[in-house]
Write a protein that holds these residues in place. Structure first.
Motif, short mmCIF file in Angstrom:
data_model
loop_
_atom_site.label_atom_id
_atom_site.label_comp_id
_atom_site.label_asym_id
_atom_site.label_seq_id
_atom_site.Cartn_x
_atom_site.Cartn_y
_atom_site.Cartn_z
N GLY A 79 0.81 -1.21 0.00
CA GLY A 79 0.00 0.00 0.00
C GLY A 79 0.85 1.26 0.00
N GLY A 80 1.99 1.21 0.69
CA GLY A 80 2.85 2.38 0.75
C GLY A 80 3.42 2.78 -0.60
N ILE A 81 3.67 1.80 -1.47
CA ILE A 81 4.16 2.11 -2.82
C ILE A 81 3.14 2.96 -3.56
N VAL A 82 1.88 2.59 -3.45
CA VAL A 82 0.81 3.35 -4.12
C VAL A 82 0.72 4.75 -3.51
N GLY A 83 0.80 4.85 -2.19
CA GLY A 83 0.75 6.15 -1.54
C GLY A 83 1.90 7.05 -1.96
N TRP A 84 3.11 6.48 -2.09
CA TRP A 84 4.25 7.27 -2.52
C TRP A 84 4.09 7.75 -3.95
N LEU A 85 3.58 6.87 -4.84
CA LEU A 85 3.36 7.28 -6.23
C LEU A 85 2.32 8.40 -6.31
N LYS A 86 1.31 8.34 -5.45
CA LYS A 86 0.30 9.39 -5.41
C LYS A 86 0.90 10.71 -4.91
N ALA A 87 1.69 10.62 -3.84
CA ALA A 87 2.25 11.83 -3.24
C ALA A 87 3.35 12.43 -4.10
N ARG A 88 4.16 11.59 -4.73
CA ARG A 88 5.31 12.10 -5.46
C ARG A 88 4.96 12.53 -6.88
N PHE A 89 4.12 11.75 -7.57
CA PHE A 89 3.83 12.02 -8.97
C PHE A 89 2.37 12.35 -9.25
N GLY A 90 1.52 12.28 -8.22
CA GLY A 90 0.10 12.53 -8.44
C GLY A 90 -0.60 11.41 -9.19
N ALA A 91 0.00 10.21 -9.20
CA ALA A 91 -0.57 9.07 -9.93
C ALA A 91 -1.87 8.63 -9.27
N ASN A 92 -2.87 8.34 -10.09
CA ASN A 92 -4.19 7.95 -9.59
C ASN A 92 -4.10 6.64 -8.83
N GLU A 93 -4.55 6.65 -7.57
CA GLU A 93 -4.43 5.46 -6.73
C GLU A 93 -5.33 4.32 -7.18
N VAL A 94 -6.44 4.64 -7.85
CA VAL A 94 -7.34 3.58 -8.32
C VAL A 94 -6.62 2.72 -9.36
N ILE A 95 -6.03 3.38 -10.34
CA ILE A 95 -5.31 2.64 -11.39
C ILE A 95 -4.13 1.90 -10.80
N ASN A 96 -3.37 2.56 -9.95
CA ASN A 96 -2.17 1.93 -9.39
C ASN A 96 -2.51 0.72 -8.52
N THR A 97 -3.54 0.84 -7.69
CA THR A 97 -3.89 -0.31 -6.84
C THR A 97 -4.38 -1.48 -7.66
N ILE A 98 -5.13 -1.22 -8.73
CA ILE A 98 -5.58 -2.32 -9.59
C ILE A 98 -4.38 -3.01 -10.23
N MET A 99 -3.42 -2.22 -10.74
CA MET A 99 -2.24 -2.81 -11.36
C MET A 99 -1.41 -3.59 -10.33
N MET A 100 -1.30 -3.04 -9.13
CA MET A 100 -0.53 -3.72 -8.08
C MET A 100 -1.17 -5.04 -7.68
N ASN A 101 -2.51 -5.15 -7.81
CA ASN A 101 -3.17 -6.42 -7.55
C ASN A 101 -2.66 -7.50 -8.49
N TYR A 102 -2.53 -7.17 -9.77
CA TYR A 102 -2.04 -8.14 -10.75
C TYR A 102 -0.59 -8.52 -10.46
N ILE A 103 0.22 -7.56 -10.08
CA ILE A 103 1.62 -7.84 -9.78
C ILE A 103 1.72 -8.77 -8.58
N ALA A 104 0.94 -8.49 -7.53
CA ALA A 104 0.98 -9.34 -6.34
C ALA A 104 0.55 -10.76 -6.67
N ALA A 105 -0.50 -10.92 -7.48
CA ALA A 105 -0.94 -12.27 -7.87
C ALA A 105 0.15 -12.99 -8.65
N SER A 106 0.87 -12.27 -9.50
CA SER A 106 1.94 -12.88 -10.27
C SER A 106 3.11 -13.28 -9.38
#
Length: 624
Positions: A301-328
């Protein structure tokens, strides 16, 4: 307009009481029942009741309900509001009393018939799966509606409802979901006992459909009626509490955390690595493994929070993508032992022998015991858990003069001491059935309760929690007040991820999936998405999250019985969850003052002003 709507509701209730079964004294396993109705019995399969068993009171009770419906309809058109409220209160109380008397008469008659049959030598009671049905339930809920309507006649009645909008919206959304779900079941399935029966009239067909709907939801909610069913429900609810808290924590900070599945998966991987491979003593290994589960989720979760805080990346998209990475990552680690990289064979030690993708077993010291073994080890009730709870609460409320941090610290110490001391106190023997002993509810449920307490105290009792909530409600104002928004974003996602990661303790350390203390590729990470429904229905409040998770746990447990008895797929649970989310998203189709805080404040302000005006007028009249 509302009065005429109430008349329509009264007519609908009368129609339901006329057509629907009122009670079912006996029912076969496939759902076929002997349906009682004041107009006449509905028995398409020719079931027979024991001799002498009659329900002659049905006709008189129906007459009383008709009189009550008429009286309530007339009372609503009386000119004086206080008189209307008084009469509606009386009629509502009378309706509940009638329902209670009818239920008592029904169960007394059935119990007497069963006792007589057993006394006469029957091997088992002839009347099974008996229950009240939709006709009587309609009268009961109508009576409750009268009590609520009576409160609405008095000053500030609307403000009373609006004040509890956090409860009203979820309840209305649940009722609407049940109604729509009932329509779906009625359309897709034939009425109980009406299949392949010729010559049935319209009344019998309608009664069969209504009985199908009623019995379906009776089965879905039946786990709350037994200790075994309650344990099963809480076992389903435990991971939902964690994931619901993870989603709600993100909501409070103004972030939509859809990454609970990935955070749960990473928590499971970290818990597995600690529980299988760390060479620690038993008293230390379990706390470390639990902390490792939280750490894995917090990292993800912290990776997504850092991407949001540092680059303004949308947390919805990032968390969905991170779900796939974790499953892999999960598949990479425990789906196979060997992989080929650039022509070289690399062997991983994490997968256990066999064709199934699973890890080695947890070390004995890393295993969370079952709740039944915590409450009653070796079939002897233990005072450890009750004494821990009493000691913790006693110290917390007894040290009110201390600051919150010290109170919590001393309470935690008192709980540990109470648990240890209670374990040495002599208990008493209890009988544990094999069904109860096999339930997979484990000590992670207690961790979920602690997580709820943490959520409540951190967000609503600390300055850091206040800043985080301010960040979610008004980020610009919070930043102007000196809150570091970037730091709060990262912290919120770290804590949310840790809460989701703790859900893995139920499956990996507590054997909550299939009774084995292993991590498997089939771990149900989808409960992370179910946490969205839990958080929404619970209105992001700790008690609401617990209740909504328990509700979904009850429905999941009931869905298993529903599939076994009526052949209805337990996918109906997912339909209900989706409908609940849909109706909550539209505010339960309620007026805007139930969903808009500004409109709600306006209603309460107007009610207060009206009440003050009434008091001033009464004082002036008394002075004259």
């Amino acid at each position: 307009m509302s009065r005429y709507f109430f008349l329509i509701v009264s007519v609908l209730v009368l129609l339901i009481m006329t057509l629907a079964p009122w009670a079912v004294p006996m029912r076969e396993f496939d759902g076929t029942g002997y349906l009682l109705n004041p107009i006449g019995v509905i028995n398409p399969q020719g079931l027979k009741l024991p001799e002498g068993l009659t329900f002659n009171w049905l006709g008189a009770a129906f007459g009383l309900w008709i009189l009550l419906l008429l009286a309530a309809s007339v009372a609503l058109f009386l000119p004086n509001a206080e008189t209307r409220a008084r009469l509606l209160y009386i009629l509502g109380g009378v309706g509940i009393a009638i329902f209670a008397i009818e239920a008592l008469l029904f169960y007394q008659a059935v119990g007497a018939a069963n006792d007589a049959a057993v006394a006469a030598g029957a091997r088992r009671p002839p009347l099974r799966r008996f229950a009240l049905s939709l006709g009587l339930y309609a009268g009961f809920f109508y009576s409750l509606g009268l009590l609520l309507l009576a409160r609405m006649q008095l000053p500030a009645g609307l403000a009373f409802l609006v004040r509890f909008r956090g409860v009203v919206v979820p309840i209305v959304s649940l009722l609407l979901a049940v109604v729509v779900g009932a329509v779906v079941v009625a359309i897709l399935r034939p009425g109980l006992g009406t299949q392949e029966v010729e010559g049935l009239g319209l009344r019998e067909l309608i009664a069969g459909k209504l009985d199908l709907v009623t019995y379906t939801f009776q089965i879905l909610f039946s786990p709350i009626l037994s200790l075994t069913g309650l344990f099963t429900s809480l076992g389903f609810a435990t991971p939902l509490i964690f994931t619901g808290l993870a989603v709600a924590f993100g909501f409070r900070a103004g972030m939509f955390n859809i990454g609970a599945p990935g955070q749960l998966t990473m928590g499971a991987l970290f818990a597995m690595l600690a529980g299988v491979y760390l060479p620690l003593p038993g008293w230390l290994l379990l706390p470390v493994a639990i902390a490792a589960a939280a750490l894995g989720g917090a990292l993800w979760g912290g990776i997504v929070g850092w991407l949001k805080a540092r680059f303004g990346a949308n947390e919805v998209i990032n968390t969905i993508m991170m779900n796939y990475i974790a499953a892999s990552v999960l598949l990479f680690m425990i789906a196979a032992n060997e992989y080929r990289f650039f022509g070289q064979t690399v062997r991983l030690p994490f997968k256990a022998e066999g064709f199934e993708g699973r890890s080695e077993e947890m070390q004995p010291g890393a295993r969370i015991p079952l709740m039944i073994n915590i409450i009653a080890p070796d079939s002897t009730f233990s005072w450890a858990l009750p004494l821990a709870v009493v000691a913790g609460l006693g110290v917390y409320y007894g040290l009110r003069r201390l600051d919150l941090g010290r109170r919590l610290l001393f309470s935690l110490g008192a709980m540990v001491l109470g648990f240890v001391v209670g374990g040495f106190l002599p208990g008493f023997p209890v009988t544990i059935s094999s069904a109860l002993a096999s339930q997979l509810l484990n000590g992670s449920f207690l961790i979920a309760i602690l997580a709820l307490l943490f959520y409540n105290f951190y967000l609503f009792r600390t300055s850091a929690g206040y800043e985080l909530r301010a960040t979610g409600l008004a980020p610009k104002a919070a930043e102007y007040a000196g809150v570091n928004l970037r730091r709060k974003m990262i912290l919120a996602m770290v804590i949310a991820g840790a809460l989701a990661g703790l859900a893995a303790t139920h499956y990996v350390l507590g054997a909550g999936m299939d009774g084995t203390y292993r991590l498997k590729t089939a771990i149900p990470a989808s409960v992370g998405f179910d946490g969205i429904a839990v958080a929404l229905m619970g209105q992001n409040m700790p008690l609401g999250i617990f209740l909504s998770a328990t509700l979904f746990g009850v429905l999941l447990a009931g869905g298993v019985s529903l599939n076994a008895q009526l052949g209805i797929s337990n996918q109906i649970i997912q339909v209900l969850q989706a409908l609940i989310i849909l109706f909550i998203a539209v505010g339960g189709l309620l007026p805007r003052y139930f969903t808009d805080p500004l409109r709600a404040a306006q209603v309460e302000t107007e009610a207060k002003a009206e009440q003050e005006a009434r008091q001033a007028k009464s004082v002036a009249a008394g002075g004259d």
